[in-house]
Motif scaffolding. Structure first.
Motif: not given
Length: 497
Positions: A469-482, A484-490
């Motif tokens: 498996v080769t690491m994807k660049a996005q995997y340098y960080l975790w995602p903001i939990p979905q 929280e995104i759904n609850t807080n529009k900011n």
């Protein structure tokens, strides 16, 4: 007992999710009920109990479920050197880089960290008003400053830009739905908090599970080392990392037996600088069940989950003769069958003896082994790496690495160039701190991954790991939990997620 005024946004911050269940090493008096902000901080005893309750937030890192999911495992799986033999779809998705923002582990760490930060913010607001000696007040505040820094340090490394909340939040406060703050500002707070903790009069060491000056300096040295690398690249912090780590070294000693890292008799002693506290009858955990082989009768556990198993290639990457790879040191591949020790269970792969808990495995299956967040070898290796970046391989830097190698029955390092010594230290971090949730953070700050097949370091996003498996660049960080995104529009999402 939990007190929730409102549960919105980041979990949150809110006004407090206070949990008063705790290990006896943390709590000195009975839990208080009917908590209200204006009436609780009336004396020193109440303030102490409140701070003791903050320590219990550390437990979420080891929380697991029947499928073998736990934050301490999720963090490690991102590094690419472990497999999961259990039933967890989420663990498999992390290993194969196909997970997404609804992975429950991401929310566990986010929500748990911000709930703890809410508690620290209230403590920092209220403790200065409590009648007690100045020395006791300052030490208590020092513990709280460390804990707030500790949780923010995990948040900023895992999620990048995160909301920076430094005071209690009410339901009408604009910070109830906060935006993300830049990484640099989060680190400014972390360093300020740890600097305040340094000056608070904490004891050099502590064997009861509370924060010590050694814990403060080890964490601050780690922060300086991290900020010297990606994404901030503040290389002037290498000197600060070396100087701060050096303060830790005289106060602790390496064990002469690796078994002491995970037994009951040596909790909070020797090289163990900061641990999460567990005690049968008060708080137990599933650490050994999560890390023993899947469905094999190794110990008295009701579940044998195999949720985090080292790859055979990683174990083989240690130098020939390394004591840590010998049976029942850091790893093991067989064990007497529970219920019939005349038979031997052969695993067919390696498992982590580093987290095997003999007391519970041979007893009633209830584990109260401590989880170690900080120990002496990390401070030693921070000192060596940071010193090398400033001055090249000095005798003092060699000495710290070689203390670790001598214990492992390996020859001392010598005669290396600056670049060679840097990679030697990185390898030592991988091998000594293996599966302690350090490797993923090393990948983040160096953008290098350990290629165990070739025993070299390569670019993290172009070098396949031993599982192909080769690491994807996005995997340098975790995602903001979905959620929280759904609850807080900011809140905005990290790139690629």
């Amino acid at each position: 007992m939990k007190f929730n005024l409102k549960q919105l946004g980041i979990g949150l911050i809110l006004i407090l999710t206070m949990t008063f269940s705790s290990c006896k090493k943390y709590l000195d008096e009975k839990n208080k009920s009917d908590f209200v902000k204006t009436g609780y901080f009336q004396n020193a005893s109440q303030a102490r109990t409140f701070v003791n309750g903050i320590y219990t937030s550390l437990y979420f890192f080891q929380n697991g479920d029947a499928y073998g999911e736990s934050p301490f495992i999720t963090i490690e799986l991102f590094a690419g050197h472990a497999t999961s033999l259990g039933q967890s779809v989420n663990n498999g998705n992390v290993i194969n880089q196909r997970t997404d923002a609804v992975n429950p582990g991401f929310e566990t760490v986010w929500r748990g960290s911000y709930n703890a930060i809410a508690q620290t913010n209230l403590a920092l607001e209220q403790i200065p008003t409590v009648s007690m000696t100045d020395a006791d007040r300052n030490k208590l505040l020092g513990e709280v400053y460390f804990l707030r820094a500790f949780f923010y340090y995990h948040l900023v490394r895992l999620y990048g830009d995160v909301p920076l909340i430094t005071k209690p939040v009410s339901v009408n406060d604009p910070d109830l739905y906060p935006s993300r703050n830049p990484v640099a500002s989060i680190y400014d707070l972390i360093i300020a908090d740890l600097t305040a903790a340094q000056a608070s009069g904490l004891p050099a060491t502590d064997q009861t599970g509370k924060v010590s000056l050694g814990a403060v300096n080890t964490l601050l040295a780690s922060v300086y080392l991290t900020t010297a690398g990606f994404p901030l690249n503040k290389t002037e912090n290498y000197a600060k990392a070396a100087a701060t780590a050096e303060l830790v070294l005289p106060s602790y000693t390496l064990f002469d037996n690796y078994a002491f890292l995970h037994d009951n008799a040596h909790k909070n002693q020797g090289e163990l600088i900061f641990q999460s506290q567990y005690l049968v009858g008060v708080r137990d955990n599933a650490i050994p069940q999560l890390t023993v082989p899947f469905n094999l009768p190794v110990g008295a556990y009701g579940d044998h989950l195999g949720a985090m198993m080292p790859t055979n290639q990683f174990v083989a990457s240690y130098e020939t003769g390394d004591l840590r790879t010998q049976e029942r040191q850091f790893y093991f591949s067989s064990y007497p069958q529970f219920g019939d020790p005349s038979k031997t269970v052969i695993f067919g792969s390696h498992a982590l003896y580093k987290y095997f808990h003999v007391e519970s495995a041979t007893g009633n299956g209830i584990s109260d082994e401590n989880w170690t967040f900080l120990r002496l070898p990390e401070a030693m290796l921070i000192y060596a790496e940071a010193t090398n970046e400033v001055n090249g391989p000095t005798p003092q830097a060699y000495q710290q690495v070689n203390f670790i190698r001598t214990r492992a029955k390996l020859p001392a390092l010598s005669g290396l160039t600056k670049d060679q010594f840097r990679e030697a230290i990185w390898k030592e971090r991988y091998h000594e701190l293996a599966y302690e949730d350090k490797a993923y953070f090393d990948i983040q700050r160096t953008h290098k991954i350990y290629n165990v097949i070739n025993n070299t370091f390569g670019d993290a996003t172009s070098t396949p790991n031993e599982q192909g498996v080769t690491m994807k660049a996005q995997y340098y960080l975790w995602p903001i939990p979905q959620r929280e995104i759904n609850t807080n529009k900011n809140l905005t999402q990290n790139t690629g997620w």
